[in-house]
Write a protein that holds these residues in place. Structure first.
Motif, PDB file in Angstrom:
ATOM      1  N   PRO A 363       0.831  -1.208   0.000  1.00  0.00           N
ATOM      2  CA  PRO A 363       0.000   0.000   0.000  1.00  0.00           C
ATOM      3  C   PRO A 363       0.862   1.253   0.000  1.00  0.00           C
ATOM      4  CG  PRO A 363      -0.749  -1.577   1.662  1.00  0.00           C
ATOM      5  CD  PRO A 363       0.580  -2.058   1.173  1.00  0.00           C
ATOM      6  N   PRO A 364       0.299   2.399  -0.328  1.00  0.00           N
ATOM      7  CA  PRO A 364       1.083   3.647  -0.324  1.00  0.00           C
ATOM      8  C   PRO A 364       1.631   3.944   1.058  1.00  0.00           C
ATOM      9  CG  PRO A 364      -1.267   4.115  -0.527  1.00  0.00           C
ATOM     10  CD  PRO A 364      -1.114   2.646  -0.699  1.00  0.00           C
ATOM     11  N   VAL A 365       2.839   4.488   1.106  1.00  0.00           N
ATOM     12  CA  VAL A 365       3.481   4.776   2.391  1.00  0.00           C
ATOM     13  C   VAL A 365       3.026   6.106   2.965  1.00  0.00           C
ATOM     14  CG1 VAL A 365       5.499   3.396   1.811  1.00  0.00           C
ATOM     15  CG2 VAL A 365       5.471   5.816   1.225  1.00  0.00           C
ATOM     16  N   GLN A 366       2.375   6.933   2.150  1.00  0.00           N
ATOM     17  CA  GLN A 366       1.849   8.212   2.593  1.00  0.00           C
ATOM     18  C   GLN A 366       0.742   8.614   1.621  1.00  0.00           C
ATOM     19  OE1 GLN A 366       4.883  11.212   2.261  1.00  0.00           O
ATOM     20  NE2 GLN A 366       5.622  10.460   0.292  1.00  0.00           N
ATOM     21  N   ALA A 367       0.069   9.728   1.914  1.00  0.00           N
ATOM     22  CA  ALA A 367      -0.972  10.204   1.010  1.00  0.00           C
ATOM     23  C   ALA A 367      -0.368  10.461  -0.366  1.00  0.00           C
ATOM     24  CB  ALA A 367      -1.606  11.480   1.563  1.00  0.00           C
ATOM     25  N   PRO A 368      -0.827   9.765  -1.418  1.00  0.00           N
ATOM     26  CA  PRO A 368      -0.205   9.915  -2.735  1.00  0.00           C
ATOM     27  C   PRO A 368      -0.535  11.256  -3.376  1.00  0.00           C
ATOM     28  CG  PRO A 368      -1.466   7.855  -2.550  1.00  0.00           C
ATOM     29  CD  PRO A 368      -1.860   8.722  -1.396  1.00  0.00           C
ATOM     30  N   ARG A 369       0.302  11.615  -4.319  1.00  0.00           N
ATOM     31  CA  ARG A 369       0.023  12.770  -5.165  1.00  0.00           C
ATOM     32  C   ARG A 369      -0.814  12.314  -6.353  1.00  0.00           C
ATOM     33  NH1 ARG A 369       4.868  13.710  -2.955  1.00  0.00           N
ATOM     34  NH2 ARG A 369       5.761  12.043  -4.210  1.00  0.00           N
ATOM     35  N   LEU A 370      -1.800  13.097  -6.707  1.00  0.00           N
ATOM     36  CA  LEU A 370      -2.620  12.812  -7.875  1.00  0.00           C
ATOM     37  C   LEU A 370      -1.969  13.473  -9.086  1.00  0.00           C
ATOM     38  CD1 LEU A 370      -5.167  11.753  -9.267  1.00  0.00           C
ATOM     39  CD2 LEU A 370      -6.345  13.850  -8.530  1.00  0.00           C
ATOM     40  N   LEU A 371      -1.579  12.663 -10.063  1.00  0.00           N
ATOM     41  CA  LEU A 371      -0.911  13.180 -11.251  1.00  0.00           C
ATOM     42  C   LEU A 371      -1.840  13.253 -12.456  1.00  0.00           C
ATOM     43  CD1 LEU A 371       2.518  11.284 -11.012  1.00  0.00           C
ATOM     44  CD2 LEU A 371       1.751  13.338  -9.812  1.00  0.00           C
ATOM     45  N   TRP A 372      -2.805  12.359 -12.510  1.00  0.00           N
ATOM     46  CA  TRP A 372      -3.723  12.333 -13.662  1.00  0.00           C
ATOM     47  C   TRP A 372      -4.973  11.560 -13.282  1.00  0.00           C
ATOM     48  CZ3 TRP A 372      -4.707  14.038 -18.568  1.00  0.00           C
ATOM     49  CH2 TRP A 372      -5.610  13.314 -19.328  1.00  0.00           C
ATOM     50  N   SER A 373      -6.110  12.019 -13.780  1.00  0.00           N
ATOM     51  CA  SER A 373      -7.362  11.280 -13.650  1.00  0.00           C
ATOM     52  C   SER A 373      -8.258  11.715 -14.798  1.00  0.00           C
ATOM     53  CB  SER A 373      -8.043  11.565 -12.304  1.00  0.00           C
ATOM     54  OG  SER A 373      -9.281  10.871 -12.209  1.00  0.00           O
ATOM     55  N   GLY A 374      -8.591  10.782 -15.666  1.00  0.00           N
ATOM     56  CA  GLY A 374      -9.426  11.135 -16.806  1.00  0.00           C
ATOM     57  C   GLY A 374      -9.719   9.949 -17.695  1.00  0.00           C
ATOM     58  N   ARG A 375     -10.392  10.241 -18.814  1.00  0.00           N
ATOM     59  CA  ARG A 375     -10.711   9.229 -19.819  1.00  0.00           C
ATOM     60  C   ARG A 375      -9.723   9.334 -20.958  1.00  0.00           C
ATOM     61  NH1 ARG A 375     -14.772   6.047 -20.011  1.00  0.00           N
ATOM     62  NH2 ARG A 375     -14.578   5.919 -22.290  1.00  0.00           N
ATOM     63  N   LEU A 376      -9.327   8.167 -21.478  1.00  0.00           N
ATOM     64  CA  LEU A 376      -8.350   8.143 -22.560  1.00  0.00           C
ATOM     65  C   LEU A 376      -8.525   6.868 -23.364  1.00  0.00           C
ATOM     66  CD1 LEU A 376      -6.083  10.139 -23.363  1.00  0.00           C
ATOM     67  CD2 LEU A 376      -4.482   8.647 -22.173  1.00  0.00           C
ATOM     68  N   ASP A 377      -8.835   7.010 -24.626  1.00  0.00           N
ATOM     69  CA  ASP A 377      -8.920   5.876 -25.553  1.00  0.00           C
ATOM     70  C   ASP A 377      -9.766   4.732 -25.005  1.00  0.00           C
ATOM     71  OD1 ASP A 377      -7.312   7.324 -27.211  1.00  0.00           O
ATOM     72  OD2 ASP A 377      -5.471   6.224 -26.753  1.00  0.00           O
ATOM     73  N   GLY A 378     -10.999   5.064 -24.598  1.00  0.00           N
ATOM     74  CA  GLY A 378     -11.926   4.027 -24.165  1.00  0.00           C
ATOM     75  C   GLY A 378     -11.644   3.452 -22.801  1.00  0.00           C
TER      76      GLY A 378
END
Length: 695
Positions: A363-378
């Motif tokens: 599991p992540p060792v700390q609160a992760p950074r959000l780098l991308w969230s979206g729709r892409l090529d289906g």
């Protein structure tokens, strides 16, 4: 850190007992060489750490580090006989060799263990590790709850040794431990393995000896193999919180249903609760924390868009959040839920987690950074980073075996301006879609196999490239690479090449020019003319590196050789692939003189390969190579050999034997018929050391 040291159960150090001996001790005394239980207890306390290290090394690599730590302690603690007949039933001390040096001496100092007590304990631990493979009765201590234990991580050498041991069988691991850790000879180790039940230890000893030639005898003294000095961190906070909340919601729903059935018996059928209760339960479960440390979607770190302009740390920690689904809480929660399940066994969520080679699923060792969230090529795609690992979650609209829902984990520590330059967001039939670092000013697409063809400009949208061709899985008619140029805020017109080798991150291609009379050259960007010409012929070796989590590949031209009969000048190169976990591989290639037309970019001839090791790295800067070559026209055959700088003499053995001779230009050409067996080139350095063909 946790240090476990069991205490003796009987007697005090230095005390002398004058009490009458019991029946068991009289039996022990009656059999010469059998140590009484008290002596075995003292030996266990004195050498507990070393015995635990031995057990940890021998236990199979199929166990994760937490289970190996606990199993190693269990095997050592259970090696002490609880009653005298158990001691008498063990191997006789005469059957197993007493170590010639102490376990502590092997690790750096200390006095040697004496007497048969340690030999018996060692044989018992070894036999248990070989026969039981780390399986122990569940009621035996030690046990943990809510914590995972793991030894400290050492340097690249320790990681490489751990990976090498993982490829060995349990008997081979035991043989290596006895040779390297216990300091036994081949005969002594074989005698001990036979005593603990190995029918024929000779193959295991041969392979262990080969491994010992690569790694020094004190390699097992590293912290990676010490189960007595461990780190601890929580593992199941998420599961406990989810189960507690789910149990609370379920209990509340059952109480509400029971009340409704009692108060309004006609309002439903058979006492079934109304639909609202189920909806409330689902809503509560959806709001549960989804990170291994109780992390929710609201806890995700979002870096400002201009952070990279104001920091000296240019890596994934400076990436901002991008994409068109940054507020999709359900999607982010799903990605966090899968990441929190990394390392679990037998759960549906864990089955969707994939870790690249060298990455420990956790599991992540700390609160992760959000780098991308979206729709892409289906597909819906989420990209997260916790400073140590990247997590790429993909949920296709129509999941298939070739394109499943999954979360892929890969190491991201020690990234920099180039290795954090691009991430492969989505790979589909349409092609590869890369998310570029915020410091990338321009991006171009070029064919590595066509160095004279100008690069094509690409126009990314919100940092995402259009679909670009995927590299071929085999063959090398063409090889697409990205040519990126960083902002002048980072470096003055710094351009570099990245390519897709089947990982989440793109691999960085570099080039080291031929040697000169001055200091050793260092890798530089592969964007110059000489670098592009070299890589055009070396690109055909890249498919062999796919799926190995490669961080960078460097092409080092270590020698130039004038060919016999005036046939031009050939080049010798060594390509070094470094992986994110610190390991790597190398291969030497022979590049015959380039002709005009199609032959100019003819693939290089690979002459030798080192699948694992540090050849051609800054830690091993000397290399030799050889190949058989036929001169065009005359048809005469030659053995060609070359070495890097500081090689003063070259010779050969094997299919062709040639005494070493002085080579002022680090190259050698010997008239010879094509040998029927492999030839090993041997080089002598100006320091007196020797270098051999890669293997």
């Amino acid at each position: 850190m946790v240090r476990e040291s069991p205490q003796p159960r009987n007697g005090r150090p230095g005390s002398t007992s004058t009490a009458p001996r019991g029946r068991g001790e009289r039996r022990a005394a009656a059999r010469p060489g059998r140590p009484p239980v008290a002596r075995a207890e003292a030996a266990l306390v004195l050498h507990y750490t070393r015995l635990a290290r031995l057990a940890y090394t021998v236990l199979p690599a199929t166990l994760d580090r937490h289970r190996r730590v606990l199993a190693a302690h269990a095997l050592v603690q259970q090696s002490l006989p609880s009653r005298l007949p158990d001691l008498l039933a063990g191997p006789h001390p005469a059957e197993v060799p007493v170590p010639r040096r102490s376990p502590e001496a092997a690790a750096g100092g200390g006095s040697a263990p004496a007497g048969p007590a340690y030999a018996l304990l060692r044989a018992t631990v070894l036999a248990a590790a070989l026969q039981r493979g780390g399986r122990r009765r569940p009621w035996r201590l030690p046990r943990t709850w809510g914590l995972t234990l793991f030894p400290s991580s050492g340097g690249p050498e320790s990681l490489a040794l751990e990976r090498a041991l993982a490829e060995l069988g349990t008997t081979e691991r035991a043989a290596y431990a006895l040779l390297a850790l216990e300091g036994l000879t081949q005969d002594e180790a074989g005698q001990l393995l036979v005593a603990v039940g190995v029918s024929d230890p000779r193959p295991a000893l041969r392979r262990a000896a080969r491994l010992g030639a690569t790694y020094p005898a004190d390699a097992l003294a590293a912290a990676d193999f010490d189960p007595c000095t461990v780190h601890a961190r929580p593992t199941d906070l998420l599961r406990r919180r989810r189960r507690l909340r789910a149990g609370s919601v379920l209990a509340a729903a059952l109480v509400a249903a029971a009340v409704a059935a009692l108060v309004l018996p006609g309002s439903g059928q058979g006492g079934v609760p109304a639909a609202g209760a189920g909806a409330g339960a689902a809503s509560s479960l959806a709001s549960a924390p989804a990170g291994g440390l109780g992390i929710t979607a609201a806890d995700l770190v979002r870096v400002p868009a201009d952070q990279w302009r104001h920091t000296a740390r240019i890596d994934f920690t400076a990436w901002p959040a991008r994409g068109d689904r940054l507020t999709d809480r359900a999607l982010l929660t799903r990605a966090l839920t899968l990441w929190s399940a990394a390392g679990e066994r037998g759960t549906a969520s864990a089955a969707l987690v994939r870790a690249t080679p060298g990455t420990v699923p956790a599991p992540p060792v700390q609160a992760p950074r959000l780098l991308w969230s979206g729709r892409l090529d289906g597909a819906e795609v989420v990209l997260l980073d916790d400073g140590a690992e990247l997590a790429r979650y993909t949920r296709p609209d129509r999941a298939t075996a070739a394109d499943p829902e999954q979360l892929q984990l890969t190491r991201s520590d020690e990234s920099d301006v180039t290795t954090a330059g691009a991430v492969l967001l989505r790979s589909s039939r349409a092609g590869d879609r890369f998310l570029l670092a915020p410091w990338v000013d321009t991006v171009q697409l070029r064919d590595l196999r066509a160095p004279d063809t100008p690069a094509q400009d690409l126009v990314p949208t919100d940092g995402v490239t259009a679909a670009v061709p995927q590299p071929p899985s085999s063959g090398c008619g063409s090889w697409p690479v990205l040519q990126l140029r960083s902002s002048s805020v980072i470096a003055e017109h710094h351009a570099f090449l990245l390519t897709d080798l089947g990982g989440v991150t793109a691999a960085h291609l570099t080039f080291t020019p031929p040697p000169s009379s001055g200091p050793a050259n260092y890798p530089r960007e592969a964007t110059g003319t000489d670098a592009l010409l070299a890589w055009a012929r070396l690109a055909c070796g890249l498919p062999a590196l796919r799926g190995q989590d490669v961080k960078s590949v460097n092409a080092w031209e270590f020698a130039k050789q004038p060919l016999p009969e005036g046939r031009g000048t050939a080049l010798w190169t060594c390509t070094r692939a470094d992986r994110w976990d610190g390991s790597g591989s190398a291969a030497t290639q022979f590049l015959a003189p380039a002709a005009t037309g199609q032959d100019r970019n003819a693939p290089a001839l690979t002459t030798a390969v080192q699948p694992k090791g540090r050849a051609c790295s800054r830690y091993e800067q000397y290399v030799v190579a050889g190949t058989w070559w036929r001169a065009p026209g005359s048809g005469h055959g030659y053995l060609l050999a070359a070495g890097s700088r500081h090689v003063t003499r070259l010779g050969a053995e094997g299919g062709l034997s040639a005494p070493a001779r002085t080579v002022p230009q680090q190259t050698l050409a010997l008239p010879a018929a094509r040998p029927r067996t492999a030839v090993t080139v041997i080089g002598t350095l100006d320091t007196g050391q020797t270098a051999r063909t890669l293997k």
